[in-house]
Design a protein around this motif. Structure first.
Motif, PDB file in Angstrom:
ATOM      1  N   LYS A 112       0.820  -1.216   0.000  1.00  0.00           N
ATOM      2  CA  LYS A 112       0.000   0.000   0.000  1.00  0.00           C
ATOM      3  C   LYS A 112       0.854   1.267   0.000  1.00  0.00           C
ATOM      4  CE  LYS A 112      -4.480  -1.510   1.539  1.00  0.00           C
ATOM      5  NZ  LYS A 112      -5.618  -1.332   2.432  1.00  0.00           N
ATOM      6  N   ASP A 147      -5.480 -12.308   2.204  1.00  0.00           N
ATOM      7  CA  ASP A 147      -4.572 -11.157   2.337  1.00  0.00           C
ATOM      8  C   ASP A 147      -4.398 -10.725   3.794  1.00  0.00           C
ATOM      9  OD1 ASP A 147      -7.384 -10.336   2.070  1.00  0.00           O
ATOM     10  OD2 ASP A 147      -6.634  -8.288   2.141  1.00  0.00           O
ATOM     11  N   SER A 197      -9.476  -0.136  -2.874  1.00  0.00           N
ATOM     12  CA  SER A 197      -8.753   1.124  -3.007  1.00  0.00           C
ATOM     13  C   SER A 197      -7.808   1.156  -4.198  1.00  0.00           C
ATOM     14  CB  SER A 197      -7.979   1.411  -1.728  1.00  0.00           C
ATOM     15  OG  SER A 197      -7.078   0.368  -1.466  1.00  0.00           O
TER      16      SER A 197
HETATM   17  P1  ATP Z   1      -8.689  -1.817   0.614  1.00  0.00           P
HETATM   18  O1  ATP Z   1      -8.162  -1.811  -0.795  1.00  0.00           O
HETATM   19  O2  ATP Z   1      -9.199  -0.480   1.075  1.00  0.00           O
HETATM   20  O3  ATP Z   1      -7.743  -2.468   1.594  1.00  0.00           O
HETATM   21  P2  ATP Z   1     -10.106  -4.294   0.422  1.00  0.00           P
HETATM   22  O4  ATP Z   1     -10.874  -4.595  -0.805  1.00  0.00           O
HETATM   23  O5  ATP Z   1      -8.800  -4.962   0.620  1.00  0.00           O
HETATM   24  O6  ATP Z   1      -9.997  -2.715   0.526  1.00  0.00           O
HETATM   25  P3  ATP Z   1     -10.760  -4.560   3.210  1.00  0.00           P
HETATM   26  O7  ATP Z   1     -11.791  -3.676   3.840  1.00  0.00           O
HETATM   27  O8  ATP Z   1      -9.332  -4.243   3.435  1.00  0.00           O
HETATM   28  O9  ATP Z   1     -11.084  -4.611   1.645  1.00  0.00           O
HETATM   29  O10 ATP Z   1     -11.027  -6.063   3.644  1.00  0.00           O
HETATM   30  C1  ATP Z   1     -12.318  -6.558   3.990  1.00  0.00           C
HETATM   31  C2  ATP Z   1     -12.315  -8.060   3.920  1.00  0.00           C
HETATM   32  O11 ATP Z   1     -12.344  -8.488   2.559  1.00  0.00           O
HETATM   33  C3  ATP Z   1     -11.079  -8.722   4.541  1.00  0.00           C
HETATM   34  O12 ATP Z   1     -11.491  -9.875   5.249  1.00  0.00           O
HETATM   35  C4  ATP Z   1     -10.246  -9.103   3.349  1.00  0.00           C
HETATM   36  O13 ATP Z   1      -9.408 -10.216   3.621  1.00  0.00           O
HETATM   37  C5  ATP Z   1     -11.320  -9.447   2.339  1.00  0.00           C
HETATM   38  N1  ATP Z   1     -10.850  -9.289   0.956  1.00  0.00           N
HETATM   39  C6  ATP Z   1     -10.428  -8.138   0.398  1.00  0.00           C
HETATM   40  N2  ATP Z   1     -10.115  -8.334  -0.891  1.00  0.00           N
HETATM   41  C7  ATP Z   1     -10.343  -9.654  -1.142  1.00  0.00           C
HETATM   42  C8  ATP Z   1     -10.201 -10.465  -2.298  1.00  0.00           C
HETATM   43  N3  ATP Z   1      -9.777  -9.968  -3.454  1.00  0.00           N
HETATM   44  N4  ATP Z   1     -10.525 -11.787  -2.208  1.00  0.00           N
HETATM   45  C9  ATP Z   1     -10.965 -12.305  -1.044  1.00  0.00           C
HETATM   46  N5  ATP Z   1     -11.121 -11.588   0.084  1.00  0.00           N
HETATM   47  C10 ATP Z   1     -10.814 -10.270   0.048  1.00  0.00           C
END
Ligand code: ATP
Ligand code: MG
Length: 330
Positions: A112, A147, A197
């Motif tokens: 990030k 992740d 993001s």
């Molecule tokens: P940001 O980019 O702001 O970090 P994000 O899409 O990663 O947003 P988060 O709010 O950080 O979303 O994570 C929310 C949940 O969604 C977490 O449990 C994370 O592990 C899950 N998650 C995020 N992206 C994925 C993905 N591509 N596949 C599976 N799970 C995901």
């Protein structure tokens, strides 16, 4: 019944399919078998650039989406992180238990910060706030996507370390990651995870997209130069990602999909998947709008959730305060 905690950041106007399949679908299911705490983590959201008005609105829309997906505030505790000050307070203590080198190994920070013009200390200490989020509720299971595995390991390490140093204080949490949908990839760049993001708008399937937009994104998903619907995440990341999505939403299996689309090319496959996705996700928008329509009621649900959360969080914090030698909050 086991205690469950998980959080999601209000970092976009809509959650996406990766959030849903990696985490939120389990959130809904786990309500039946556990005492669940689900949090819109707005404190985490200011670790990257943000606009205050937009953030505030996104927190509301996030809560409404969770309700629309089936989070039931009567059975689960649904709240916004900023309404529970104990998160920031415990994060300070946990930060003082974390080695600088240990924190420096977190790969999400590396990813990030590389994308930010300006990197903050908050982005660096993000995983420590997440540790506090989890430990405050004496959490046993944390349903998240792949992740987040490294951050959960940190939560376990710090819980064990704190307990060893000061005596039993925190439950040591277990991860709860569903293997098949642990990482949903960006449709346009299938080597990257779908992300709120940073994903490309074309590659991110938002839950609040118009059904036709969803269909278009699926049909234009990047695949490969073969024409074979075959599961091979290394050699065929695009197709394999679409197959994972199809299996998860279409209530079928990878094996059945391979058999069904043998010799038929990508056109049919993508066309059918486009319908599966649009049918499955289509109704979420309307339900979200219903929850947004009554602002007073939504605020009431969140305040009630925050009160329930504080009841548990304040007890854990009081314990930790005592253990480290602080005066109790006056
Ligand atoms: P940001 O980019 O702001 O970090 P994000 O899409 O990663 O947003 P988060 O709010 O950080 O979303 O994570 C929310 C949940 O969604 C977490 O449990 C994370 O592990 C899950 N998650 C995020 N992206 C994925 C993905 N591509 N596949 C599976 N799970 C995901
Ligand atoms: Mg994330």
């Amino acid at each position: 019944v086991p205690r469950v905690f998980s959080g999601i950041q209000p970092t976009s106007d809509s959650f996406h399919l990766g959030n849903y399949l990696g985490a939120l679908r389990q959130w809904v299911a786990l309500q039946d078998t556990s005492d669940a705490f689900y949090c819109v983590v707005d404190l985490h959201a200011i670790t990257v650039d943000h606009d205050p008005k937009v953030l505030h609105e996104r927190s509301r829309v996030s809560a409404a989406q969770l309700l629309a997906l089936g989070i039931d505030p009567e059975r689960s505790t649904l709240f916004v992180q900023s309404q529970v000050p104990e998160h920031a307070m415990l994060a300070w203590i946990m930060g003082c238990e974390t080695g600088f080198g240990e924190a420096s190994r977190m790969t999400q920070f590396k990813d990030k910060s590389a994308k930010q013009e300006r990197t903050t200390v908050g982005l660096f200490t993000y995983p420590i706030l997440q540790v506090a989020d989890i430990l405050l509720y004496q959490t046993e299971r944390v349903p998240v996507g792949e992740d987040q595995r490294q951050h959960l390991e940190l939560s376990r390490d710090l819980a064990i370390r704190f307990n060893n140093t000061y005596g039993q204080t925190f439950t040591v949490p277990d991860v709860h990651i569903v293997k098949e949908t642990a990482t949903i990839k960006d449709l346009a760049e299938p080597e990257k995870k779908m992300s709120k993001s940073s994903a490309s708008p074309r590659g991110c399937l938002y839950l609040l997209d118009e059904p036709n937009q969803m269909r278009k994104k699926v049909k234009s998903a990047v695949t490969d130069s073969e024409a074979e619907v075959r599961y091979d995440p290394d050699a065929k990341p695009g197709v394999s990602n679409l197959m994972n999505i199809y299996a998860a939403l279409g209530n079928t299996t990878i094996e059945k999909l391979e058999a069904e689309y043998a010799g038929r090319g990508y056109g049919d496959f993508k066309g059918d998947l486009a319908d599966v996705v649009a049918d499955y996700l289509g109704p979420i928008s309307a339900r979200t709008k219903e929850f947004l329509a009554d602002k007073a009621e939504l605020d009431r649900i969140l305040v009630k959730g925050a009160e329930k959360a504080r009841h548990v969080a304040s007890r854990t914090l009081a314990k930790a305060y005592k253990k480290v030698g602080f005066y109790p909050p006056a």
